[in-house]
Design a protein around this motif. Structure first.
Motif, PDB file in Angstrom:
ATOM      1  N   ASP A  92       7.962   2.485   8.522  1.00  0.00           N
ATOM      2  CA  ASP A  92       7.946   1.383   9.490  1.00  0.00           C
ATOM      3  C   ASP A  92       8.499   1.765  10.850  1.00  0.00           C
ATOM      4  O   ASP A  92       8.147   1.149  11.859  1.00  0.00           O
ATOM      5  CB  ASP A  92       8.718   0.182   8.947  1.00  0.00           C
ATOM      6  CG  ASP A  92       7.883  -0.638   7.972  1.00  0.00           C
ATOM      7  OD1 ASP A  92       6.658  -0.426   7.918  1.00  0.00           O
ATOM      8  OD2 ASP A  92       8.456  -1.487   7.260  1.00  0.00           O
ATOM      9  N   GLU A 151       5.307   3.175  12.363  1.00  0.00           N
ATOM     10  CA  GLU A 151       4.155   2.277  12.275  1.00  0.00           C
ATOM     11  C   GLU A 151       4.395   0.899  12.889  1.00  0.00           C
ATOM     12  O   GLU A 151       3.463   0.259  13.368  1.00  0.00           O
ATOM     13  CB  GLU A 151       3.744   2.114  10.810  1.00  0.00           C
ATOM     14  CG  GLU A 151       3.256   3.411  10.173  1.00  0.00           C
ATOM     15  CD  GLU A 151       2.996   3.262   8.689  1.00  0.00           C
ATOM     16  OE1 GLU A 151       3.160   2.146   8.156  1.00  0.00           O
ATOM     17  OE2 GLU A 151       2.630   4.269   8.046  1.00  0.00           O
ATOM     18  N   LYS A 152       5.648   0.448  12.878  1.00  0.00           N
ATOM     19  CA  LYS A 152       5.948  -0.886  13.402  1.00  0.00           C
ATOM     20  C   LYS A 152       6.924  -0.860  14.574  1.00  0.00           C
ATOM     21  O   LYS A 152       6.618  -1.347  15.667  1.00  0.00           O
ATOM     22  CB  LYS A 152       6.523  -1.767  12.290  1.00  0.00           C
ATOM     23  CG  LYS A 152       5.534  -2.181  11.221  1.00  0.00           C
ATOM     24  CD  LYS A 152       6.185  -3.158  10.240  1.00  0.00           C
ATOM     25  CE  LYS A 152       5.201  -3.640   9.194  1.00  0.00           C
ATOM     26  NZ  LYS A 152       5.818  -4.615   8.251  1.00  0.00           N
ATOM     27  N   ASP A 153       8.112  -0.289  14.355  1.00  0.00           N
ATOM     28  CA  ASP A 153       9.188  -0.395  15.340  1.00  0.00           C
ATOM     29  C   ASP A 153       8.881   0.339  16.643  1.00  0.00           C
ATOM     30  O   ASP A 153       8.989  -0.233  17.732  1.00  0.00           O
ATOM     31  CB  ASP A 153      10.492   0.127  14.739  1.00  0.00           C
ATOM     32  CG  ASP A 153      10.842  -0.580  13.436  1.00  0.00           C
ATOM     33  OD1 ASP A 153      10.389  -1.723  13.241  1.00  0.00           O
ATOM     34  OD2 ASP A 153      11.552   0.014  12.612  1.00  0.00           O
ATOM     35  N   LYS A 197       5.956  -1.269  18.457  1.00  0.00           N
ATOM     36  CA  LYS A 197       6.340  -2.523  19.109  1.00  0.00           C
ATOM     37  C   LYS A 197       7.150  -2.251  20.364  1.00  0.00           C
ATOM     38  O   LYS A 197       6.971  -2.919  21.395  1.00  0.00           O
ATOM     39  CB  LYS A 197       7.164  -3.376  18.138  1.00  0.00           C
ATOM     40  CG  LYS A 197       7.300  -4.821  18.546  1.00  0.00           C
ATOM     41  CD  LYS A 197       5.957  -5.528  18.435  1.00  0.00           C
ATOM     42  CE  LYS A 197       6.065  -7.007  18.538  1.00  0.00           C
ATOM     43  NZ  LYS A 197       4.745  -7.677  18.468  1.00  0.00           N
ATOM     44  N   GLN A 215      11.410  -6.420   7.639  1.00  0.00           N
ATOM     45  CA  GLN A 215      10.869  -5.338   8.465  1.00  0.00           C
ATOM     46  C   GLN A 215      10.205  -5.876   9.736  1.00  0.00           C
ATOM     47  O   GLN A 215      10.256  -5.231  10.786  1.00  0.00           O
ATOM     48  CB  GLN A 215       9.892  -4.496   7.656  1.00  0.00           C
ATOM     49  CG  GLN A 215      10.521  -3.809   6.450  1.00  0.00           C
ATOM     50  CD  GLN A 215      11.752  -2.998   6.816  1.00  0.00           C
ATOM     51  OE1 GLN A 215      12.879  -3.492   6.703  1.00  0.00           O
ATOM     52  NE2 GLN A 215      11.551  -1.783   7.279  1.00  0.00           N
ATOM     53  N   THR A 216       9.609  -7.047   9.637  1.00  0.00           N
ATOM     54  CA  THR A 216       9.003  -7.657  10.823  1.00  0.00           C
ATOM     55  C   THR A 216      10.074  -8.088  11.804  1.00  0.00           C
ATOM     56  O   THR A 216       9.927  -7.903  13.020  1.00  0.00           O
ATOM     57  CB  THR A 216       8.133  -8.868  10.428  1.00  0.00           C
ATOM     58  OG1 THR A 216       7.079  -8.432   9.567  1.00  0.00           O
ATOM     59  CG2 THR A 216       7.523  -9.533  11.664  1.00  0.00           C
ATOM     60  N   ALA A 236      11.225  -5.051  13.668  1.00  0.00           N
ATOM     61  CA  ALA A 236      10.225  -4.656  14.672  1.00  0.00           C
ATOM     62  C   ALA A 236      10.292  -5.573  15.884  1.00  0.00           C
ATOM     63  O   ALA A 236      10.182  -5.117  17.034  1.00  0.00           O
ATOM     64  CB  ALA A 236       8.828  -4.683  14.053  1.00  0.00           C
TER      65      ALA A 236
END
Length: 203
Positions: A84, A87-89, A92, A180-181, A184
């Motif tokens: 993550d 892929e996310k943090d 973003k 996890q969201t 992010a």
């Protein structure tokens, strides 16, 4: 393992503060005006030695794994936690930073050969928790140190920005329920506030 869980729980409870956190974003050294006139800046992320919920990342992940009934599910959580960040943090952060930097027409990108680079170091992640039923919730927030350096001479730190207790929030309950969201979103908020500060200081 039972005693480890009890210690982990009490350590978390001892650190609870249910009041809203006060975010702080400031330039602590140097001058960001070197970015004026630049069209791009390289960006990289560092996570070494970060604090996660009051523990080292290793201890935090060890405890999280122990909370799953199936070892495979615990391993899946750890794998996703690691993935993550990229892929996310990081995604973003870059997305929100670039939106905020439109006024300066500057774009952050991983890699590249721009004159200046930005090193985003995560100091602390507070995963928090969310209760939609009106019970106690603990805000998810992150602390970062952001160095602006000369790409050809990494030891030459031109400016340092520090962000503390920037929270990950959303009006979407589904997003707020997902740890996890929320993390992010905290990276995104940190990027937006950092961009806002840089734009202000470059006027």
């Amino acid at each position: 393992m039972k005693y480890f869980r009890i210690f982990f729980l009490f350590a978390i409870m001892a650190s609870f503060n249910f009041h809203a956190t006060a975010q702080d974003i400031k330039l602590i050294s140097g001058d960001v005006s070197v970015l004026k006139g630049q069209s791009a800046i390289s960006i990289s992320f560092v996570y070494d030695g970060m604090d996660v919920g009051g523990f080292t990342e290793e201890i935090y992940l060890k405890q999280k794994k122990s909370e799953f009934k199936k070892a495979a599910d615990g391993d899946k959580f750890v794998t996703q936690w690691k993935a993550d960040f990229k892929e996310k943090d990081e995604k973003k952060f870059i997305e929100q930073f670039n939106m905020g930097m439109k006024k300066l027409k500057l774009t952050a990108e991983k890699g590249g050969d721009s004159k200046y680079s930005m090193v985003v170091k995560t100091i602390k992640i507070e995963p928090g928790f969310f209760t939609s039923s009106g019970g106690f919730s603990r805000e998810t927030y992150i602390n970062l140190t952001i160095d602006i350096i000369e790409t050809a001479n990494p030891d030459n730190v031109l400016a340092t920005i520090k962000t503390e207790k920037v929270t990950g929030k959303s009006d979407n309950m589904v997003e707020m329920k997902d740890q996890q969201t929320r993390i992010a979103l905290a990276y995104g908020a940190s990027a937006a506030e950092t961009a806002k500060l840089i734009v202000k200081l470059c006027k």
